[in-house]
Design a protein around this motif. Structure first.
Motif, PDB file in Angstrom:
ATOM      1  N   PHE A  95      -0.339  -0.272  -7.219  1.00 15.82           N
ATOM      2  CA  PHE A  95       0.670  -1.250  -7.637  1.00 15.82           C
ATOM      3  C   PHE A  95       1.926  -1.015  -6.815  1.00 15.82           C
ATOM      4  N   GLY A  96       2.588  -2.096  -6.458  1.00 12.65           N
ATOM      5  CA  GLY A  96       3.842  -1.990  -5.703  1.00 12.65           C
ATOM      6  C   GLY A  96       4.892  -2.903  -6.316  1.00 12.65           C
ATOM      7  N   PHE A  97       6.100  -2.389  -6.480  1.00  6.34           N
ATOM      8  CA  PHE A  97       7.198  -3.203  -7.019  1.00  6.34           C
ATOM      9  C   PHE A  97       8.530  -2.560  -6.638  1.00  6.34           C
ATOM     10  N   ASN A  98       9.620  -3.322  -6.846  1.00  3.54           N
ATOM     11  CA  ASN A  98      10.950  -2.831  -6.477  1.00  3.54           C
ATOM     12  C   ASN A  98      11.779  -2.520  -7.726  1.00  3.54           C
ATOM     13  N   THR A 135      14.862   0.393  -4.269  1.00  2.00           N
ATOM     14  CA  THR A 135      13.952   1.534  -4.384  1.00  2.00           C
ATOM     15  C   THR A 135      12.554   0.966  -4.578  1.00  2.00           C
ATOM     16  N   ARG A 136      11.670   1.342  -3.695  1.00  2.00           N
ATOM     17  CA  ARG A 136      10.300   0.847  -3.762  1.00  2.00           C
ATOM     18  C   ARG A 136       9.475   1.798  -4.628  1.00  2.00           C
ATOM     19  N   ALA A 137       8.597   1.221  -5.433  1.00  2.00           N
ATOM     20  CA  ALA A 137       7.695   2.037  -6.260  1.00  2.00           C
ATOM     21  C   ALA A 137       6.262   1.735  -5.864  1.00  2.00           C
ATOM     22  N   ASN A 138       5.516   2.765  -5.508  1.00  2.00           N
ATOM     23  CA  ASN A 138       4.074   2.630  -5.284  1.00  2.00           C
ATOM     24  C   ASN A 138       3.371   3.506  -6.314  1.00  2.00           C
ATOM     25  N   LEU A 139       2.494   2.904  -7.080  1.00  2.00           N
ATOM     26  CA  LEU A 139       1.814   3.636  -8.156  1.00  2.00           C
ATOM     27  C   LEU A 139       0.318   3.658  -7.857  1.00  2.00           C
ATOM     28  N   PHE A 140      -0.261   4.856  -7.816  1.00  2.00           N
ATOM     29  CA  PHE A 140      -1.666   5.018  -7.420  1.00  2.00           C
ATOM     30  C   PHE A 140      -2.480   5.431  -8.647  1.00  2.00           C
ATOM     31  N   VAL A 141      -3.477   4.621  -8.967  1.00  2.00           N
ATOM     32  CA  VAL A 141      -4.168   4.757 -10.253  1.00  2.00           C
ATOM     33  C   VAL A 141      -5.682   4.712 -10.068  1.00  2.00           C
ATOM     34  N   ASP A 179      11.137  -7.392  -9.656  1.00  2.00           N
ATOM     35  CA  ASP A 179      10.315  -8.565  -9.324  1.00  2.00           C
ATOM     36  C   ASP A 179       8.883  -8.361  -9.802  1.00  2.00           C
ATOM     37  N   LYS A 180       8.010  -9.215  -9.321  1.00  2.00           N
ATOM     38  CA  LYS A 180       6.609  -9.203  -9.726  1.00  2.00           C
ATOM     39  C   LYS A 180       5.922  -7.899  -9.271  1.00  2.00           C
ATOM     40  N   VAL A 181       5.008  -7.410 -10.086  1.00  2.72           N
ATOM     41  CA  VAL A 181       4.232  -6.224  -9.702  1.00  2.72           C
ATOM     42  C   VAL A 181       3.047  -6.695  -8.849  1.00  2.72           C
ATOM     43  N   ASP A 204      -8.772  -0.141   9.019  1.00  2.47           N
ATOM     44  CA  ASP A 204      -9.477  -0.479   7.784  1.00  2.47           C
ATOM     45  C   ASP A 204     -10.626  -1.451   8.033  1.00  2.47           C
ATOM     46  N   ALA A 205     -10.608  -2.165   9.151  1.00  2.00           N
ATOM     47  CA  ALA A 205     -11.733  -3.057   9.455  1.00  2.00           C
ATOM     48  C   ALA A 205     -13.002  -2.225   9.650  1.00  2.00           C
ATOM     49  N   TYR A 206     -12.846  -0.990  10.139  1.00  4.09           N
ATOM     50  CA  TYR A 206     -14.021  -0.124  10.303  1.00  4.09           C
ATOM     51  C   TYR A 206     -14.318   0.640   9.012  1.00  4.09           C
ATOM     52  N   GLN A 207     -13.313   1.292   8.478  1.00  5.06           N
ATOM     53  CA  GLN A 207     -13.488   2.069   7.232  1.00  5.06           C
ATOM     54  C   GLN A 207     -12.237   1.883   6.384  1.00  5.06           C
ATOM     55  N   THR A 208     -12.400   1.440   5.160  1.00  5.00           N
ATOM     56  CA  THR A 208     -11.206   1.209   4.332  1.00  5.00           C
ATOM     57  C   THR A 208     -10.618   2.550   3.877  1.00  5.00           C
ATOM     58  N   SER A 209      -9.360   2.506   3.454  1.00  2.00           N
ATOM     59  CA  SER A 209      -8.635   3.735   3.104  1.00  2.00           C
ATOM     60  C   SER A 209      -8.173   3.647   1.662  1.00  2.00           C
ATOM     61  N   CYS A 210      -8.264   4.763   0.951  1.00  2.00           N
ATOM     62  CA  CYS A 210      -7.687   4.793  -0.399  1.00  2.00           C
ATOM     63  C   CYS A 210      -6.178   4.989  -0.236  1.00  2.00           C
ATOM     64  N   PRO A 211      -5.349   4.051  -0.705  1.00  2.00           N
ATOM     65  CA  PRO A 211      -3.900   4.201  -0.511  1.00  2.00           C
ATOM     66  C   PRO A 211      -3.361   5.527  -1.057  1.00  2.00           C
ATOM     67  N   ALA A 212      -3.945   6.044  -2.152  1.00  2.00           N
ATOM     68  CA  ALA A 212      -3.452   7.300  -2.744  1.00  2.00           C
ATOM     69  C   ALA A 212      -3.580   8.475  -1.776  1.00  2.00           C
ATOM     70  N   ALA A 213      -4.564   8.398  -0.880  1.00  2.00           N
ATOM     71  CA  ALA A 213      -4.783   9.507   0.045  1.00  2.00           C
ATOM     72  C   ALA A 213      -3.762   9.499   1.184  1.00  2.00           C
TER      73      ALA A 213
END
Ligand SMILES: Cc1cc2nc3c(=O)[nH]c(=O)nc-3n(C[C@H](O)[C@H](O)[C@H](O)COP(=O)(O)OP(=O)(O)OC[C@H]3O[C@@H](n4cnc5c(N)ncnc54)[C@H](O)[C@@H]3O)c2cc1C
Length: 320
Positions: A95-98, A135-141, A179-181, A204-213
């Motif tokens: 999730f990403g939001f400000n 302030t940007r918030a990135n939440l990894f779940v 704003d919107k999440v 990512d076109a070759y191998q996708t990435s887990c954003p948390a990593a």
């Protein structure tokens, strides 16, 4: 911070640049002899000699080599007969939001990483950092995307965050979600049947990435670096662009090692966050205790801490 307690403190430079500004800055730095077209590609043809890219409303472009960097999307790859293998379906939600401070005050820190409090919450960490003037918030779940908690986070982000991370406001300060999440559901996939005439897949076109990593950009840049330094000059030096040339890139040891690291770290973050058997409980305890102890040593003796950090440690434990 984890469970309301400080784990460690780092001092690193934050550039505060949003992705689109970064991409625009890189586009502006392209040399004048590069022909740049912005548009949506709606068809591809690849062969051993010439490749054709059709751009919606802007005609076709032909070239000797096609580098496909279309991220997680699958449509264009399918046109070329390239499939994907699922390593982990619905691996993670991001999730990403400000944010801005509630009232006139400022946040207690310019940046903060706040780890999940209970394994049942499936929260790896919430990253709060300055970007442009917010302030940007990135939440990894690691949680099912149909879970009612996900709907609650989208509809009532502040209340849901405070409920799930009770120590957050005390650690960072009271906040408003501006704003919107936004949210992303990530499958971990690897391209299959991709050794084709004339086309090479990167990032990512070759191998996708887990954003948390947090390995996606390093993986992408490794691909670019290996292509530019070790492969493309040789491919262009002789006629044709047959699949045999392309295969060398997918077998490149540095690329393979980086991709394997991305998969391992994705699996590690997921297990560290949600696994509850004795082995992972012990590993989690060790992981966070080590950081806390290192922070204590660093405060007493930075030189000794630096020497300890230099000792060989498991690569997964060293990251994030
Ligand atoms: C919220 C979030 C946080 C993240 N945090 C981190 C992090 O901290 N560190 C890290 O390393 N990685 C992180 N990642 C992962 C990282 O963003 C990706 O791994 C990286 O962007 C992959 O780069 P890419 O160029 O391969 O693909 P992308 O960045 O996805 O770029 C693909 C581009 O291709 C375009 N495209 C697709 N199809 C077409 C078409 N038909 N025609 C024209 N254009 C097309 C798309 O619009 C897109 O601009 C994060 C991801 C998310 C979602």
């Amino acid at each position: 911070i984890r469970k309301g307690r400080l784990l460690d403190r780092t001092h690193a430079r934050h550039y505060g640049i949003f992705y689109d500004d970064l991409v625009n800055a890189m586009r502006a730095a392209l040399p004048e002899n590069v022909r740049f077209i912005a548009g949506r590609v709606n068809a591809l043809e690849a062969g051993a000699e010439r490749q054709r890219v059709s751009i919606l409303g802007q005609g076709d472009v032909t070239a000797r080599l096609l580098v496909l960097a279309t991220g997680m999307g699958d449509i264009l790859k399918r046109d070329l007969g390239i499939e994907r293998r699922f390593v982990h379906q619905r691996q993670s939600l991001t999730f990403g939001f400000n944010l801005r401070p509630a009232g006139a005050g400022a946040f207690r820190h310019s940046a903060l990483t706040y780890y999940g409090e209970r394994t049942s919450d499936g929260i790896d960490y919430l990253n709060l950092f300055p970007a442009a003037d917010v302030t940007r918030a990135n939440l990894f779940v690691f949680r099912d995307h149909r879970d009612p908690w996900v709907k609650a986070l989208r509809e009532q982000p502040k209340e849901t965050l405070i409920d799930t991370l009770p120590g957050l406001v005390k650690a960072f300060g009271d906040f408003e979600v501006m704003d919107k999440v936004e949210s992303w559901l990530t499958d971990i996939t690897v391209a299959e049947n991709c050794v084709k005439d004339g086309v090479v897949l990167i990032g990512d076109a070759y191998q996708t990435s887990c954003p948390a990593a947090g390995t996606g950009v390093s993986r992408l840049l490794t691909d670019v670096e290996r292509l530019c330094k070790a492969h493309v000059p040789q491919w262009l030096a002789s006629p044709g662009m047959a699949a045999a040339k392309i295969a060398a890139f997918y077998g490149d040891p540095a690329k393979l090692a980086m991709d394997a690291h991305g998969l391992q770290l994705a699996d590690f973050r997921r297990r560290l966050t949600i696994e509850n058997d004795l082995r992972w409980r012990a590993r989690r305890h060790l992981h966070f205790s080590r950081r806390r102890i290192m922070h204590g040593i660093n405060r007493l003796s930075p030189g000794f801490a630096a020497r300890l950090r230099g000792l060989k440690r498991p690569r997964l434990e060293a990251a994030t």
